[in-house]
Design an enzyme around this catalytic site. Structure first.
Site, PDB file in Angstrom:
ATOM      1  N   THR A   1      17.072 -19.154  -3.103  1.00  0.00           N
ATOM      2  CA  THR A   1      15.843 -19.276  -3.908  1.00  0.00           C
ATOM      3  C   THR A   1      15.640 -18.019  -4.758  1.00  0.00           C
ATOM      4  N   GLY A   2      14.734 -18.138  -5.706  1.00  0.00           N
ATOM      5  CA  GLY A   2      14.172 -16.985  -6.411  1.00  0.00           C
ATOM      6  C   GLY A   2      15.179 -16.011  -6.993  1.00  0.00           C
ATOM      7  N   LEU A   3      14.900 -14.742  -6.764  1.00  0.00           N
ATOM      8  CA  LEU A   3      15.717 -13.689  -7.374  1.00  0.00           C
ATOM      9  C   LEU A   3      17.116 -13.639  -6.767  1.00  0.00           C
TER      10      LEU A   3
ATOM     11  N   PRO B   1       7.005  -7.066 -10.970  1.00  0.00           N
ATOM     12  CA  PRO B   1       6.833  -8.521 -10.878  1.00  0.00           C
ATOM     13  C   PRO B   1       7.832  -9.319 -11.723  1.00  0.00           C
TER      14      PRO B   1
ATOM     15  N   ARG C   1       2.536 -16.594  -2.558  1.00  0.00           N
ATOM     16  CA  ARG C   1       2.045 -15.746  -1.458  1.00  0.00           C
ATOM     17  C   ARG C   1       1.268 -14.528  -1.936  1.00  0.00           C
TER      18      ARG C   1
ATOM     19  N   PHE D   1       2.989 -11.507   2.336  1.00  0.00           N
ATOM     20  CA  PHE D   1       1.757 -12.181   1.890  1.00  0.00           C
ATOM     21  C   PHE D   1       0.700 -11.117   1.756  1.00  0.00           C
TER      22      PHE D   1
ATOM     23  N   SER E   1      -3.155 -10.270  12.356  1.00  0.00           N
ATOM     24  CA  SER E   1      -2.866 -10.176  13.788  1.00  0.00           C
ATOM     25  C   SER E   1      -1.625  -9.286  13.938  1.00  0.00           C
TER      26      SER E   1
ATOM     27  N   TYR F   1       6.284  -0.039  -4.255  1.00  0.00           N
ATOM     28  CA  TYR F   1       5.334   0.456  -3.243  1.00  0.00           C
ATOM     29  C   TYR F   1       6.049   0.939  -1.983  1.00  0.00           C
TER      30      TYR F   1
HETATM   31  C1  HXC Z   1      -2.539 -13.469   7.204  1.00  0.00           C
HETATM   32  C2  HXC Z   1      -0.692 -14.656   7.958  1.00  0.00           C
HETATM   33  C3  HXC Z   1      -0.465 -15.201   6.657  1.00  0.00           C
HETATM   34  C4  HXC Z   1      -1.384 -14.810   5.614  1.00  0.00           C
HETATM   35  C5  HXC Z   1       1.055 -15.980   7.992  1.00  0.00           C
HETATM   36  N1  HXC Z   1       0.272 -15.181   8.737  1.00  0.00           N
HETATM   37  N2  HXC Z   1       0.638 -16.002   6.724  1.00  0.00           N
HETATM   38  N3  HXC Z   1      -1.712 -13.806   8.221  1.00  0.00           N
HETATM   39  N4  HXC Z   1      -2.372 -13.948   5.929  1.00  0.00           N
HETATM   40  N5  HXC Z   1      -1.249 -15.272   4.375  1.00  0.00           N
HETATM   41  C6  HXC Z   1       0.399 -14.912  10.180  1.00  0.00           C
HETATM   42  C7  HXC Z   1       0.244 -16.176  10.993  1.00  0.00           C
HETATM   43  O1  HXC Z   1      -1.110 -16.479  11.254  1.00  0.00           O
HETATM   44  C8  HXC Z   1       0.996 -15.788  12.276  1.00  0.00           C
HETATM   45  O2  HXC Z   1       0.214 -14.943  13.089  1.00  0.00           O
HETATM   46  C9  HXC Z   1       2.146 -14.930  11.766  1.00  0.00           C
HETATM   47  O3  HXC Z   1       1.723 -14.438  10.482  1.00  0.00           O
HETATM   48  C10 HXC Z   1       3.425 -15.730  11.593  1.00  0.00           C
HETATM   49  O4  HXC Z   1       3.148 -16.811  10.703  1.00  0.00           O
HETATM   50  P1  HXC Z   1       4.096 -18.094  10.599  1.00  0.00           P
HETATM   51  O5  HXC Z   1       3.549 -18.969   9.523  1.00  0.00           O
HETATM   52  O6  HXC Z   1       4.320 -18.689  11.957  1.00  0.00           O
HETATM   53  O7  HXC Z   1       5.480 -17.437  10.178  1.00  0.00           O
HETATM   54  P2  HXC Z   1       6.782 -18.091   9.530  1.00  0.00           P
HETATM   55  O8  HXC Z   1       6.666 -19.591   9.480  1.00  0.00           O
HETATM   56  O9  HXC Z   1       7.957 -17.488  10.193  1.00  0.00           O
HETATM   57  O10 HXC Z   1       6.724 -17.605   7.991  1.00  0.00           O
HETATM   58  C11 HXC Z   1       6.944 -16.261   7.658  1.00  0.00           C
HETATM   59  C12 HXC Z   1       6.069 -15.847   6.486  1.00  0.00           C
HETATM   60  C13 HXC Z   1       6.247 -16.845   5.303  1.00  0.00           C
HETATM   61  C14 HXC Z   1       6.454 -14.424   6.107  1.00  0.00           C
HETATM   62  C15 HXC Z   1       4.615 -15.910   6.953  1.00  0.00           C
HETATM   63  O11 HXC Z   1       5.414 -16.483   4.226  1.00  0.00           O
HETATM   64  C16 HXC Z   1       7.688 -16.922   4.827  1.00  0.00           C
HETATM   65  O12 HXC Z   1       8.477 -17.711   5.352  1.00  0.00           O
HETATM   66  N6  HXC Z   1       8.069 -16.106   3.819  1.00  0.00           N
HETATM   67  C17 HXC Z   1       9.447 -16.037   3.290  1.00  0.00           C
HETATM   68  C18 HXC Z   1       9.477 -15.897   1.824  1.00  0.00           C
HETATM   69  C19 HXC Z   1       8.564 -14.890   1.197  1.00  0.00           C
HETATM   70  O13 HXC Z   1       7.605 -14.406   1.861  1.00  0.00           O
HETATM   71  N7  HXC Z   1       8.802 -14.595  -0.066  1.00  0.00           N
HETATM   72  C20 HXC Z   1       7.979 -13.696  -0.829  1.00  0.00           C
HETATM   73  C21 HXC Z   1       8.669 -12.396  -0.976  1.00  0.00           C
HETATM   74  S1  HXC Z   1       7.863 -11.591  -2.285  1.00  0.00           S
HETATM   75  P3  HXC Z   1      -0.554 -15.519  14.422  1.00  0.00           P
HETATM   76  O14 HXC Z   1      -1.225 -14.332  14.993  1.00  0.00           O
HETATM   77  O15 HXC Z   1      -1.515 -16.574  13.898  1.00  0.00           O
HETATM   78  O16 HXC Z   1       0.508 -16.086  15.300  1.00  0.00           O
HETATM   79  C22 HXC Z   1       7.879  -9.943  -2.119  1.00  0.00           C
HETATM   80  C23 HXC Z   1       7.383  -9.245  -3.367  1.00  0.00           C
HETATM   81  C24 HXC Z   1       7.181  -7.788  -3.195  1.00  0.00           C
HETATM   82  O17 HXC Z   1       8.268  -9.402  -1.125  1.00  0.00           O
HETATM   83  C25 HXC Z   1       6.615  -7.071  -4.371  1.00  0.00           C
HETATM   84  C26 HXC Z   1       5.939  -7.796  -5.477  1.00  0.00           C
HETATM   85  C27 HXC Z   1       5.708  -7.003  -6.730  1.00  0.00           C
HETATM   86  P1  NAP Z   2      11.727 -15.807  -2.303  1.00  0.00           P
HETATM   87  O1  NAP Z   2      12.329 -16.795  -3.252  1.00  0.00           O
HETATM   88  O2  NAP Z   2      10.634 -16.259  -1.407  1.00  0.00           O
HETATM   89  O3  NAP Z   2      12.911 -15.157  -1.475  1.00  0.00           O
HETATM   90  C1  NAP Z   2      12.836 -14.757  -0.143  1.00  0.00           C
HETATM   91  C2  NAP Z   2      14.035 -15.318   0.578  1.00  0.00           C
HETATM   92  O4  NAP Z   2      14.134 -14.751   1.886  1.00  0.00           O
HETATM   93  C3  NAP Z   2      13.994 -16.832   0.751  1.00  0.00           C
HETATM   94  O5  NAP Z   2      15.189 -17.398   0.237  1.00  0.00           O
HETATM   95  C4  NAP Z   2      13.907 -17.037   2.264  1.00  0.00           C
HETATM   96  O6  NAP Z   2      14.622 -18.201   2.638  1.00  0.00           O
HETATM   97  C5  NAP Z   2      14.566 -15.749   2.775  1.00  0.00           C
HETATM   98  N1  NAP Z   2      14.145 -15.406   4.118  1.00  0.00           N
HETATM   99  C6  NAP Z   2      12.882 -15.203   4.572  1.00  0.00           C
HETATM  100  N2  NAP Z   2      12.887 -14.934   5.882  1.00  0.00           N
HETATM  101  C7  NAP Z   2      14.181 -14.946   6.277  1.00  0.00           C
HETATM  102  C8  NAP Z   2      14.832 -14.736   7.530  1.00  0.00           C
HETATM  103  N3  NAP Z   2      14.141 -14.454   8.643  1.00  0.00           N
HETATM  104  N4  NAP Z   2      16.193 -14.823   7.577  1.00  0.00           N
HETATM  105  C9  NAP Z   2      16.897 -15.114   6.468  1.00  0.00           C
HETATM  106  N5  NAP Z   2      16.335 -15.312   5.254  1.00  0.00           N
HETATM  107  C10 NAP Z   2      14.992 -15.233   5.169  1.00  0.00           C
HETATM  108  O7  NAP Z   2      11.105 -14.568  -3.119  1.00  0.00           O
HETATM  109  P2  NAP Z   2      11.704 -13.631  -4.275  1.00  0.00           P
HETATM  110  O8  NAP Z   2      10.579 -13.319  -5.167  1.00  0.00           O
HETATM  111  O9  NAP Z   2      12.942 -14.189  -4.853  1.00  0.00           O
HETATM  112  O10 NAP Z   2      12.045 -12.288  -3.467  1.00  0.00           O
HETATM  113  C11 NAP Z   2      13.378 -11.810  -3.320  1.00  0.00           C
HETATM  114  C12 NAP Z   2      13.373 -10.319  -3.043  1.00  0.00           C
HETATM  115  O11 NAP Z   2      12.820  -9.626  -4.155  1.00  0.00           O
HETATM  116  C13 NAP Z   2      12.563  -9.895  -1.824  1.00  0.00           C
HETATM  117  O12 NAP Z   2      13.220  -8.820  -1.179  1.00  0.00           O
HETATM  118  C14 NAP Z   2      11.264  -9.399  -2.441  1.00  0.00           C
HETATM  119  O13 NAP Z   2      10.605  -8.493  -1.602  1.00  0.00           O
HETATM  120  C15 NAP Z   2      11.826  -8.749  -3.673  1.00  0.00           C
HETATM  121  N6  NAP Z   2      10.862  -8.519  -4.749  1.00  0.00           N
HETATM  122  C16 NAP Z   2      10.380  -9.586  -5.449  1.00  0.00           C
HETATM  123  C17 NAP Z   2       9.514  -9.340  -6.499  1.00  0.00           C
HETATM  124  C18 NAP Z   2       8.993 -10.466  -7.356  1.00  0.00           C
HETATM  125  O14 NAP Z   2       8.174 -10.217  -8.217  1.00  0.00           O
HETATM  126  N7  NAP Z   2       9.453 -11.687  -7.200  1.00  0.00           N
HETATM  127  C19 NAP Z   2       9.129  -8.033  -6.799  1.00  0.00           C
HETATM  128  C20 NAP Z   2       9.627  -6.984  -6.040  1.00  0.00           C
HETATM  129  C21 NAP Z   2      10.510  -7.241  -5.014  1.00  0.00           C
HETATM  130  P3  NAP Z   2      14.264 -19.092   3.940  1.00  0.00           P
HETATM  131  O15 NAP Z   2      12.804 -19.386   3.879  1.00  0.00           O
HETATM  132  O16 NAP Z   2      15.178 -20.285   3.789  1.00  0.00           O
HETATM  133  O17 NAP Z   2      14.664 -18.273   5.131  1.00  0.00           O
END
Ligand code: HXC
Ligand code: NAP
Length: 285
Positions: free
Chosen positions: A22-24, A195, A204, A102, A110, A152
């Site tokens: 996905t994504g980047l 971004p 998120r 997020f 938590s 950050y």
């Molecule tokens: C507060 C939250 C929350 C939210 C989840 N939790 N989302 N708490 N605010 N928005 C809490 C839940 O209540 C739970 O705690 C615990 O976190 C685990 O949540 P789950 O949903 O069971 O986790 P899981 O299904 O494993 O999902 C992991 C995830 C999800 C991180 C929450 O968002 C995910 O799968 N993300 C992967 C992709 C991603 O995040 N991509 C974005 C990267 S962007 P409790 O206590 O209730 O059990 C990025 C950009 C950086 O990094 C810089 C930008 C410029």
């Molecule tokens: P994204 O599409 O949500 O990518 C995150 C990826 O991580 C998903 O493919 C997800 O796939 C994988 N992942 C999450 N948990 C995992 C686990 N436990 N094991 C293996 N894989 C896992 O978001 P994105 O924006 O492209 O972000 C990519 C990278 O760029 C991240 O490091 C993010 O911090 C960084 N970044 C993004 C931005 C931006 O503006 N987009 C800015 C700065 C930095 P599954 O859910 O299938 O596991």
């Protein structure tokens, strides 16, 4: 918005991209394929990986191996490495791109919520790095790590505190291993993107009404978001032998954002408590 490197710049190389479906990660992987690399994409969701692999092969004519893996589990990473070697032989590079994130006021998190982000970002990245590094050192092969952080990691930022802690750790590891493992021919670098629109990040980081309150474009001196190809160009350069003397560096690609604003999400101070309440309700539905 064009590819920057010469044709075949990554020919003969095998590169693993975590979060590559996905994504980047997908965009950077696609450009690696266009430059002649074999690609392995890995994340938790096999259906997403398989679909992406098929599309990437069709779009580029390259070879893509999808392997499911939760990077929090060391043994699953060892399986990714084993399956990659079985299919392609020697591994040349790892792009540590997978992440979880997020926004939330920190006091509303938590401890499990804190864990989940740190475990994916920091534990996942050091797990992959340790497993791959041991393999390269045992096989007397060099290799290249490229780790995706964000600005950050050094400014810190409110509202994404677990991510900031974890990305800071990844950056410290990048610089530490650049020194320690260079003697084995292993380079470690990082990219700090600002971004770049992706579905995963946007839903998120700018959910619901937050998107109406916060205009991330206002923070960027260049007045626009990054294009995926711009990031892919930088990543391909840092993966390629053209950057053979670059080691321990973090390259920022953010249109000047962090220089202008420092902490990425501090402006979420403007979001009132009611909106956080609504978001929490939406999440728990
Ligand atoms: C507060 C939250 C929350 C939210 C989840 N939790 N989302 N708490 N605010 N928005 C809490 C839940 O209540 C739970 O705690 C615990 O976190 C685990 O949540 P789950 O949903 O069971 O986790 P899981 O299904 O494993 O999902 C992991 C995830 C999800 C991180 C929450 O968002 C995910 O799968 N993300 C992967 C992709 C991603 O995040 N991509 C974005 C990267 S962007 P409790 O206590 O209730 O059990 C990025 C950009 C950086 O990094 C810089 C930008 C410029
Ligand atoms: P994204 O599409 O949500 O990518 C995150 C990826 O991580 C998903 O493919 C997800 O796939 C994988 N992942 C999450 N948990 C995992 C686990 N436990 N094991 C293996 N894989 C896992 O978001 P994105 O924006 O492209 O972000 C990519 C990278 O760029 C991240 O490091 C993010 O911090 C960084 N970044 C993004 C931005 C931006 O503006 N987009 C800015 C700065 C930095 P599954 O859910 O299938 O596991």
């Amino acid at each position: 918005m064009e590819g920057m490197l010469k044709e075949n710049s990554l020919k003969g190389k095998t590169i693993i991209v975590t979060g590559g479906g996905t994504g980047l990660g997908r965009s950077m992987g696609k450009y690696f394929l266009e430059l002649g690399a074999n690609l392995v994409i890995s994340s938790r969701k096999m259906d997403v990986l398989e679909k992406a692999a098929k599309e990437l092969e069709q779009e580029t004519g390259g070879k893509v191996l999808p392997v499911a893996c939760d990077i929090r589990k060391y043994e699953e990473i060892e399986q990714v490495i084993r399956k990659t070697e079985e299919r392609f032989g020697q591994i040349h590079g790892v792009l540590n791109n997978a992440a979880g994130n997020f926004i939330s006021p920190t006091e509303r998190l938590s401890h499990r919520a804190f864990d989940i982000v740190v475990d994916i970002v920091l534990r996942g990245t050091y797990n992959f790095t340790l497993a791959m590094g041991k393999n390269w050192i045992n096989n007397k092969q060099g290799g290249t790590f490229l780790n995706i952080v964000t600005t950050y990691a050094w400014t810190g930022s409110g509202y994404v505190v677990p991510s900031a802690c974890a990305k800071a750790g990844v950056l410290a590891m990048t610089r530490s291993l650049a020194s320690e493992w260079a003697k084995y021919g292993i380079r470690s670098n990082a990219i700090a993107p600002g971004p770049f629109p992706t579905e995963g990040a946007w839903k998120r980081l700018f959910p619901g009404e937050v998107a109406e309150k916060i205009d991330p474009l206002k923070r960027i001196p260049l007045g626009r978001f990054g294009e995926h190809q711009e990031l892919a160009n930088l990543a391909a350069y840092l993966m390629s032998d053209y950057s053979a003397y670059v080691n321990g560096e973090v390259v920022t690609i953010d249109g000047g954002e962090w220089i202008k604003g420092g902490g990425e999400f501090n402006s979420l101070d403007e979001v009132p408590q009611e909106i956080w309440d609504q978001l929490e309700k939406m999440r728990n539905r």
